[in-house]
Design an enzyme around this catalytic site. Structure first.
Site, PDB file in Angstrom:
ATOM      1  N   ARG A   1      48.754  39.900  -2.612  1.00 10.18           N
ATOM      2  CA  ARG A   1      47.669  39.302  -1.846  1.00 10.18           C
ATOM      3  C   ARG A   1      46.624  40.330  -1.425  1.00 10.18           C
ATOM      4  O   ARG A   1      45.703  40.005  -0.696  1.00 10.18           O
ATOM      5  CB  ARG A   1      48.257  38.670  -0.601  1.00 10.18           C
TER       6      ARG A   1
ATOM      7  N   ARG B   1      47.606  18.454   4.874  1.00  4.45           N
ATOM      8  CA  ARG B   1      48.827  18.892   4.169  1.00  4.45           C
ATOM      9  C   ARG B   1      50.084  18.693   5.010  1.00  4.45           C
ATOM     10  O   ARG B   1      50.099  18.950   6.195  1.00  4.45           O
ATOM     11  CB  ARG B   1      48.668  20.376   3.846  1.00  4.45           C
TER      12      ARG B   1
ATOM     13  N   LYS C   1      48.333  26.163  -4.759  1.00  2.00           N
ATOM     14  CA  LYS C   1      49.232  27.126  -5.434  1.00  2.00           C
ATOM     15  C   LYS C   1      50.686  26.672  -5.347  1.00  2.00           C
ATOM     16  O   LYS C   1      51.389  26.661  -6.340  1.00  2.00           O
ATOM     17  CB  LYS C   1      49.129  28.523  -4.793  1.00  2.00           C
TER      18      LYS C   1
ATOM     19  N   ARG D   1      42.400  32.680   7.640  1.00  2.00           N
ATOM     20  CA  ARG D   1      43.042  32.810   6.325  1.00  2.00           C
ATOM     21  C   ARG D   1      42.007  32.885   5.208  1.00  2.00           C
ATOM     22  O   ARG D   1      42.171  33.640   4.256  1.00  2.00           O
ATOM     23  CB  ARG D   1      44.004  31.638   6.091  1.00  2.00           C
TER      24      ARG D   1
ATOM     25  N   ARG E   1      52.281  22.599   8.963  1.00  3.32           N
ATOM     26  CA  ARG E   1      52.510  24.029   9.208  1.00  3.32           C
ATOM     27  C   ARG E   1      51.756  24.515  10.444  1.00  3.32           C
ATOM     28  O   ARG E   1      50.639  24.092  10.691  1.00  3.32           O
ATOM     29  CB  ARG E   1      52.021  24.824   7.996  1.00  3.32           C
TER      30      ARG E   1
HETATM   31  P1  ADP Z   1      48.528  29.736   1.857  1.00  2.07           P
HETATM   32  O1  ADP Z   1      48.398  30.167   0.439  1.00  2.07           O
HETATM   33  O2  ADP Z   1      48.225  28.289   2.037  1.00  2.07           O
HETATM   34  O3  ADP Z   1      47.780  30.586   2.818  1.00  2.07           O
HETATM   35  P2  ADP Z   1      51.276  30.820   2.048  1.00  2.07           P
HETATM   36  O4  ADP Z   1      52.477  30.029   2.374  1.00  2.07           O
HETATM   37  O5  ADP Z   1      51.201  31.455   0.719  1.00  2.07           O
HETATM   38  O6  ADP Z   1      50.046  29.830   2.291  1.00  2.07           O
HETATM   39  O7  ADP Z   1      51.089  31.985   3.142  1.00  2.07           O
HETATM   40  C1  ADP Z   1      51.124  31.727   4.512  1.00  2.07           C
HETATM   41  C2  ADP Z   1      51.026  33.019   5.310  1.00  2.07           C
HETATM   42  O8  ADP Z   1      52.145  33.877   4.989  1.00  2.07           O
HETATM   43  C3  ADP Z   1      49.805  33.888   5.048  1.00  2.07           C
HETATM   44  O9  ADP Z   1      48.672  33.452   5.806  1.00  2.07           O
HETATM   45  C4  ADP Z   1      50.331  35.256   5.489  1.00  2.07           C
HETATM   46  O10 ADP Z   1      50.350  35.362   6.899  1.00  2.07           O
HETATM   47  C5  ADP Z   1      51.769  35.246   5.009  1.00  2.07           C
HETATM   48  N1  ADP Z   1      51.900  35.809   3.651  1.00  2.07           N
HETATM   49  C6  ADP Z   1      52.324  35.153   2.536  1.00  2.07           C
HETATM   50  N2  ADP Z   1      52.317  35.961   1.481  1.00  2.07           N
HETATM   51  C7  ADP Z   1      51.869  37.174   1.915  1.00  2.07           C
HETATM   52  C8  ADP Z   1      51.616  38.429   1.294  1.00  2.07           C
HETATM   53  N3  ADP Z   1      51.823  38.631  -0.020  1.00  2.07           N
HETATM   54  N4  ADP Z   1      51.150  39.444   2.069  1.00  2.07           N
HETATM   55  C9  ADP Z   1      50.943  39.279   3.362  1.00  2.07           C
HETATM   56  N5  ADP Z   1      51.138  38.126   4.014  1.00  2.07           N
HETATM   57  C10 ADP Z   1      51.605  37.078   3.306  1.00  2.07           C
END
Ligand code: ADP
Length: 221
Positions: free
Chosen positions: A88, A127, A13, A172, A161
């Site tokens: 999400r 990654r 993404k 996740r 990360r």
């Molecule tokens: P990925 O899509 O690889 O899991 P992101 O950078 O989008 O990585 O998200 C990393 C973390 O940030 C998630 O596992 C969560 O803890 C938090 N996070 C990101 N966006 C949201 C959201 N919309 N609601 C709740 N937690 C979020």
């Protein structure tokens, strides 16, 4: 254009959002990047988010929704935006709908990046992200930087990360299946969903994404 990107962690993404936002001249709004920026600046929001993120869990909606709305209200997002990682869960999707209605705007499409789970695990394990700009994403095998450990785009240091560990990735993926996947049906019912395969080279996926979104927009217009 106003677009939402969905897909499991590791679907690419962030990588696609970065390129798509440039191609479509709209800002890339990533809640994950916003949280990581808050963490590195040591803000109270960052402190709260970090424990959830490191465990692989979703940050609570009270924190997330406000942060996403503030970002969408910034001037550069007035003409459109690409949301990456938000909404999400269903609560966030409903909050987003309410916000859009309030603003008199609507989504043009929701792009769902499909990728098998074993591929996701491989992608996440290798990654590497740029410290200066988290939207610059590399992979030790699939998308190598020209110089190891250094970002091609801005020279920043590449790092892994803290939630890209095996245990956090497992959580996740569980969070994705139980909480995020239901929004796919939600957007399908609204006629907004566009699903593409996220397998293949980065630019092949981008081409597929642009074509699918344009087709969707033409149908909507
Ligand atoms: P990925 O899509 O690889 O899991 P992101 O950078 O989008 O990585 O998200 C990393 C973390 O940030 C998630 O596992 C969560 O803890 C938090 N996070 C990101 N966006 C949201 C959201 N919309 N609601 C709740 N937690 C979020």
């Amino acid at each position: 254009m106003r677009i939402v990107l969905v897909g499991p962690p590791g679907a690419g993404k962030g990588t696609q959002a970065h390129v798509l936002a440039k191609t479509l001249s709209i800002p890339h709004i990533s809640t994950g990047d916003l949280f990581r920026a808050n963490i590195s600046q040591g803000t109270p929001l960052g402190v709260e988010a970090k424990s959830y993120m490191d465990a692989g869990r979703l940050v609570p909606d009270e924190v997330t929704i406000g942060m996403a709305k503030d970002r969408m209200l910034q001037e550069d997002a007035a003409g459109g935006f690409l949301l990456d990682g938000f909404p999400r869960n269903l609560g966030q999707a409903e909050a987003l709908d309410a916000f859009l209605t309030e603003q008199g705007i609507a989504l043009d499409g929701v792009l769902d990046l499909e990728v098998p789970e074993d591929e996701v695990v491989k992608r996440i394990a290798g990654r590497r992200l740029c410290r200066k700009n988290g939207a610059h994403v590399f992979h030790v095998v699939y998308n190598q930087p020209k110089t190891e450990g250094v970002c091609d785009e801005c020279g920043g240091e590449l790092y892994q990360r803290s939630d890209d560990t095996e245990e956090a990735v497992r959580v996740r993926l569980e969070e994705y299946h139980s909480k995020t996947e239901p929004i796919i049906g939600y957007y399908q019912e609204q006629g907004l969903l566009v699903t593409i395969s996220a397998l293949g080279k980065v630019d092949e996926v981008t081409e597929r994404a642009v074509a699918a979104l344009e087709q969707k927009k033409n149908k909507n217009d």
